[in-house]
Write a protein that holds these residues in place. Structure first.
Motif, PDB file in Angstrom:
ATOM      1  N   ILE A  76       0.827  -1.210   0.000  1.00  0.00           N
ATOM      2  CA  ILE A  76       0.000   0.000   0.000  1.00  0.00           C
ATOM      3  C   ILE A  76       0.862   1.262   0.000  1.00  0.00           C
ATOM      4  O   ILE A  76       0.712   2.141  -0.830  1.00  0.00           O
ATOM      5  N   TYR A  77       1.795   1.351   0.950  1.00  0.00           N
ATOM      6  CA  TYR A  77       2.590   2.567   1.115  1.00  0.00           C
ATOM      7  C   TYR A  77       3.911   2.540   0.341  1.00  0.00           C
ATOM      8  O   TYR A  77       4.627   3.518   0.305  1.00  0.00           O
ATOM      9  N   LYS A  78       4.278   1.377  -0.232  1.00  0.00           N
ATOM     10  CA  LYS A  78       5.503   1.191  -1.010  1.00  0.00           C
ATOM     11  C   LYS A  78       6.763   1.354  -0.159  1.00  0.00           C
ATOM     12  O   LYS A  78       7.850   1.543  -0.685  1.00  0.00           O
ATOM     13  N   THR A  79       6.638   1.306   1.155  1.00  0.00           N
ATOM     14  CA  THR A  79       7.778   1.381   2.050  1.00  0.00           C
ATOM     15  C   THR A  79       8.565   0.078   1.975  1.00  0.00           C
ATOM     16  O   THR A  79       7.993  -1.004   2.052  1.00  0.00           O
ATOM     17  N   ILE A  80       9.868   0.196   1.813  1.00  0.00           N
ATOM     18  CA  ILE A  80      10.745  -0.973   1.761  1.00  0.00           C
ATOM     19  C   ILE A  80      11.424  -1.101   3.119  1.00  0.00           C
ATOM     20  O   ILE A  80      12.051  -0.156   3.594  1.00  0.00           O
ATOM     21  N   THR A  81      11.288  -2.265   3.732  1.00  0.00           N
ATOM     22  CA  THR A  81      11.903  -2.518   5.023  1.00  0.00           C
ATOM     23  C   THR A  81      12.976  -3.582   4.860  1.00  0.00           C
ATOM     24  O   THR A  81      12.693  -4.696   4.428  1.00  0.00           O
ATOM     25  N   ILE A 126      15.965  -1.083   8.561  1.00  0.00           N
ATOM     26  CA  ILE A 126      16.191   0.180   7.862  1.00  0.00           C
ATOM     27  C   ILE A 126      15.022   0.334   6.898  1.00  0.00           C
ATOM     28  O   ILE A 126      14.635  -0.631   6.247  1.00  0.00           O
ATOM     29  N   GLU A 127      14.455   1.539   6.799  1.00  0.00           N
ATOM     30  CA  GLU A 127      13.320   1.754   5.912  1.00  0.00           C
ATOM     31  C   GLU A 127      13.650   2.751   4.815  1.00  0.00           C
ATOM     32  O   GLU A 127      14.361   3.729   5.034  1.00  0.00           O
ATOM     33  N   PHE A 128      13.119   2.467   3.633  1.00  0.00           N
ATOM     34  CA  PHE A 128      13.260   3.332   2.467  1.00  0.00           C
ATOM     35  C   PHE A 128      11.874   3.602   1.891  1.00  0.00           C
ATOM     36  O   PHE A 128      10.959   2.812   2.063  1.00  0.00           O
ATOM     37  N   THR A 129      11.764   4.677   1.139  1.00  0.00           N
ATOM     38  CA  THR A 129      10.563   4.932   0.357  1.00  0.00           C
ATOM     39  C   THR A 129      10.781   4.282  -1.004  1.00  0.00           C
ATOM     40  O   THR A 129      11.768   4.574  -1.678  1.00  0.00           O
ATOM     41  N   GLY A 130       9.877   3.400  -1.380  1.00  0.00           N
ATOM     42  CA  GLY A 130       9.986   2.712  -2.657  1.00  0.00           C
ATOM     43  C   GLY A 130       9.080   3.338  -3.699  1.00  0.00           C
ATOM     44  O   GLY A 130       8.494   4.401  -3.487  1.00  0.00           O
ATOM     45  N   THR A 131       8.965   2.657  -4.832  1.00  0.00           N
ATOM     46  CA  THR A 131       8.090   3.114  -5.907  1.00  0.00           C
ATOM     47  C   THR A 131       7.033   2.040  -6.179  1.00  0.00           C
ATOM     48  O   THR A 131       7.110   0.936  -5.659  1.00  0.00           O
TER      49      THR A 131
END
Length: 165
Positions: A76-81, A126-131
């Protein structure tokens, strides 16, 4: 009537004073030292060369020092963990470096550093914003001493392309 007008003017002045106080800059402060692991973020950058969303082989670590990591993308949020899973050699990991290469051509690197006198813990993230499209995740560990026949200290332990979600 005059009392209401005066109270209204005072209320407007109070709100204006509060708003003016909230828009100023605060003086520089020194952050308090932390004892936990440190996460460092490198600024996102656009690569000049064509991006590669093709995973490459990972490095073979000596059997007594293996560690692992995994990555997941929230649909949903495209957050990469990125999660550090630990392993036999987790006591010897000085830092974990994760890099995301997004399908839009940007890359971002974050580092999880071993706290003084302790080791990285299993489950640290560690979290990143994905696409919404494919994103490539690469994870390296830097050991606190040379290992194996090549005396290497850095090993790529994870390299995958997360599919569109």
């Amino acid at each position: 009537m005059k009392r209401v007008t005066i109270l209204l003017v005072l209320a407007v002045l109070a709100v204006t004073a509060l708003a003016a106080g909230c828009t100023g800059t605060s003086p520089d402060t020194t952050p308090a030292p932390t004892t936990g692991p440190q996460t460092t973020t490198a600024p996102a950058s656009t690569t000049a060369a064509p991006i590669s969303l093709v995973p490459e082989p990972t490095d073979a670590m000596p059997a007594d020092y293996t560690v692992s990591a995994t990555a997941q993308k929230d649909p949903i949020y495209k957050t990469i963990t990125v999660t550090f899973n630990g392993g036999k050699g987790q006591e010897n990991v000085r830092q974990l470096t994760a890099t995301v290469t997004r399908s839009d051509g940007t890359t971002e690197t974050k580092i999880l550093t071993k706290p003084s006198g302790a080791s990285l813990s299993r489950g640290q993230t560690i979290e990143f914003t994905g696409t919404a499209a494919q994103d490539r995740i690469q994870v390296w560990v830097t050991m606190d001493r040379p290992l194996g026949p090549n005396s290497a200290t850095e090993f790529k332990i994870y390299d995958v392309v997360l599919p569109p979600k």
